[in-house]
Design an enzyme around this catalytic site. Structure first.
Site, short mmCIF file in Angstrom:
data_model
loop_
_atom_site.label_atom_id
_atom_site.label_comp_id
_atom_site.label_asym_id
_atom_site.label_seq_id
_atom_site.Cartn_x
_atom_site.Cartn_y
_atom_site.Cartn_z
N LEU A 49 0.85 -1.09 0.10
CA LEU A 49 0.01 -0.26 0.19
C LEU A 49 0.86 1.18 -0.01
O LEU A 49 1.80 1.33 0.64
CB LEU A 49 -0.62 0.18 1.12
CG LEU A 49 -1.88 -1.05 1.16
CD1 LEU A 49 -2.84 -0.85 2.53
CD2 LEU A 49 -2.81 -1.40 0.17
N HIS A 53 -3.32 4.19 -2.56
CA HIS A 53 -4.25 3.33 -1.93
C HIS A 53 -5.01 4.00 -0.57
O HIS A 53 -6.09 3.97 -0.60
CB HIS A 53 -3.56 2.05 -1.38
CG HIS A 53 -2.86 1.03 -2.58
ND1 HIS A 53 -1.71 0.92 -2.55
CD2 HIS A 53 -3.50 0.39 -3.50
CE1 HIS A 53 -1.19 0.12 -3.61
NE2 HIS A 53 -2.55 -0.37 -4.13
N GLN A 77 -4.51 -12.39 -13.07
CA GLN A 77 -4.14 -11.05 -13.65
C GLN A 77 -2.64 -11.08 -14.19
O GLN A 77 -2.53 -9.95 -14.70
CB GLN A 77 -4.80 -9.98 -12.99
CG GLN A 77 -3.95 -9.64 -11.90
CD GLN A 77 -4.95 -8.33 -11.11
OE1 GLN A 77 -5.84 -8.59 -10.53
NE2 GLN A 77 -4.28 -7.15 -10.90
N LYS A 165 -5.48 5.46 -11.76
CA LYS A 165 -4.32 5.30 -12.59
C LYS A 165 -4.42 4.00 -13.41
O LYS A 165 -3.93 4.15 -14.41
CB LYS A 165 -3.08 4.93 -11.37
CG LYS A 165 -1.80 4.91 -12.30
CD LYS A 165 -0.59 4.76 -11.41
CE LYS A 165 -0.50 3.47 -10.72
NZ LYS A 165 0.02 2.30 -11.94
N ASP A 166 -5.06 3.22 -13.11
CA ASP A 166 -5.82 2.01 -13.62
C ASP A 166 -6.96 2.37 -14.31
O ASP A 166 -8.01 1.79 -13.81
CB ASP A 166 -5.64 0.81 -12.76
CG ASP A 166 -4.41 0.34 -12.13
OD1 ASP A 166 -3.59 -0.09 -12.94
OD2 ASP A 166 -4.19 0.63 -10.96
N GLN A 169 -8.94 -0.26 -16.13
CA GLN A 169 -9.53 -1.25 -15.17
C GLN A 169 -10.64 -0.77 -14.65
O GLN A 169 -11.72 -1.39 -14.43
CB GLN A 169 -8.36 -1.45 -14.08
CG GLN A 169 -8.88 -2.09 -12.93
CD GLN A 169 -7.66 -2.32 -11.80
OE1 GLN A 169 -7.16 -3.45 -11.87
NE2 GLN A 169 -7.82 -1.83 -10.47
N SER A 201 2.89 4.07 -7.47
CA SER A 201 2.59 2.88 -7.95
C SER A 201 3.67 1.89 -7.41
O SER A 201 4.61 2.07 -6.89
CB SER A 201 2.94 2.53 -9.53
OG SER A 201 3.13 1.07 -9.83
N ARG A 203 4.81 -0.67 -8.27
CA ARG A 203 5.92 -0.91 -9.20
C ARG A 203 7.03 0.12 -9.04
O ARG A 203 8.05 -0.38 -9.75
CB ARG A 203 5.53 -1.29 -10.83
CG ARG A 203 4.62 -2.66 -10.74
CD ARG A 203 4.60 -3.11 -12.07
NE ARG A 203 3.79 -4.30 -12.10
CZ ARG A 203 2.37 -4.72 -12.12
NH1 ARG A 203 1.57 -3.82 -12.25
NH2 ARG A 203 2.03 -6.01 -12.08
O1 PAF Z 1 -5.69 -2.57 -8.86
C1 PAF Z 1 -5.34 -3.53 -8.07
O2 PAF Z 1 -4.62 -3.44 -7.43
C2 PAF Z 1 -5.97 -4.82 -8.79
O3 PAF Z 1 -5.89 -4.87 -10.18
C3 PAF Z 1 -7.26 -5.48 -8.10
C4 PAF Z 1 -8.35 -4.33 -8.34
C5 PAF Z 1 -7.13 -5.10 -6.64
C6 PAF Z 1 -7.69 -6.55 -8.59
O4 PAF Z 1 -6.81 -7.77 -8.28
#
Ligand code: PAF
Length: 295
Positions: A49, A53, A77, A165-166, A169, A201, A203
């Site tokens: 986190l 987050h 994923q 950011k995603d 998604q 991120s 990453r």
């Molecule tokens: O964004 C993320 O951290 C992941 O893609 C999620 C939404 C928790 C699904 O695994």
């Protein structure tokens, strides 16, 4: 929390945070919270986190009456050659941060709990999953949609919060919720950035000092594009070239995409319009980073 109807739920305390690790227990607990009339807000995460987050969790706390955060690094994923094994994991640090905010329950299942032997059912949002990251990470959004739907069925939230950011998604999840008639409000929150513009991120932890300096070019490229658009340039090819020049100046050549697309449908375009999405994914060292801005 009135514990009497919940005696049968197996809940452990880690650093005085309530942790549930079984699907049945989480469902029983959520059913009981909902029966009590409380609004469940939910932030699904893969842990590690950071402030991004934290901003989601704080908003979820504000919006709901019972806050659940999940931590689960979802194998489906990640592609075969991706970073599932080395994805940052820091459960102790995560729980410390969560404790500071005050979360009602952390859902922390292990992989076999979520994907028991014989699991074979997946969800796909067919068109939205195709462009941008979908082109470079086959199966990624199928894994995301599937785990998010599973988590929704386990946690039973009224409200779920995701980061912009995603972006792809986020809109895939919004579409899935609409298409499958799920009664969940999806809220997207803005990207949190470092002082030099780099989007937070998990990453980013992979970056060396030198790579970290180069990585700020991602947001600079996006900003150059939005600035040029504001100054009246709207030819997509030209705008993208301006962004690419900035990436290349910072020695970023391994670019999966830098594109302008319709912010709602993700359709490609030749002329940019206000509300369009500018999105980038590029490798900086071993880290594949993504970022986006709206025009
Ligand atoms: O964004 C993320 O951290 C992941 O893609 C999620 C939404 C928790 C699904 O695994």
């Amino acid at each position: 929390m009135g514990l009497s109807p919940l005696q049968s739920i197996h809940m452990t305390e880690k650093d005085s945070i309530k942790v549930v690790d079984k699907v049945n227990d989480m469902q029983t607990l959520s059913n009981s919270v909902r029966k009590g009339g409380r609004i469940i807000s939910f932030v699904p995460t893969m842990g590690a986190l950071h402030e991004g987050h934290i901003s989601l969790i704080r908003k979820a706390k504000e919006k709901g009456e019972f806050l659940i955060v999940s931590i689960f690094v979802n194998p489906t994923q990640f592609g075969l050659n991706e970073d599932y094994k080395k994805y940052s994991r820091d459960l102790e640090g995560d729980l410390k941060k969560i404790k500071e905010i005050g979360v009602d329950v952390v859902f922390l299942p292990d992989v076999n709990e979520i994907y028991p032997d014989g699991f074979e059912t997946y969800v796909e949002v067919e068109e939205l999953q195709k462009p941008l990251c979908g082109q470079f990470r086959p199966g990624h959004f199928k894994g995301v949609a599937t785990i998010v739907l599973k988590l929704f069925n386990i946690v039973k939230p009224d409200i779920a919060i995701f980061g912009e950011k995603d972006y792809q998604q986020l809109i895939i999840i919004q579409k899935m919720v609409r298409d499958l008639h799920l009664e969940i409000e999806i809220i997207g929150l803005p990207i949190i950035r470092e002082d030099d513009g780099l989007a937070l991120s998990s990453r980013n932890a992979y970056l060396s000092k030198k790579e970290r300096k180069h990585a700020k070019a991602l947001s600079e490229a996006l900003r150059e594009i939005t600035k040029s658009f504001d100054q009246g340039h709207n030819e997509v090819k030209d705008l993208i070239q301006r962004g690419r020049d900035i990436l290349n100046k910072s020695l970023i050549y391994d670019i999966d995409y830098l594109e302008i697309r319709n912010g709602r449908t993700l359709e490609s375009k030749e002329e940019a319009q206000s509300g369009d999405l500018v999105a980038v994914a590029a490798k900086v060292g071993n880290a594949r980073l993504i970022d986006n801005m709206k025009l």
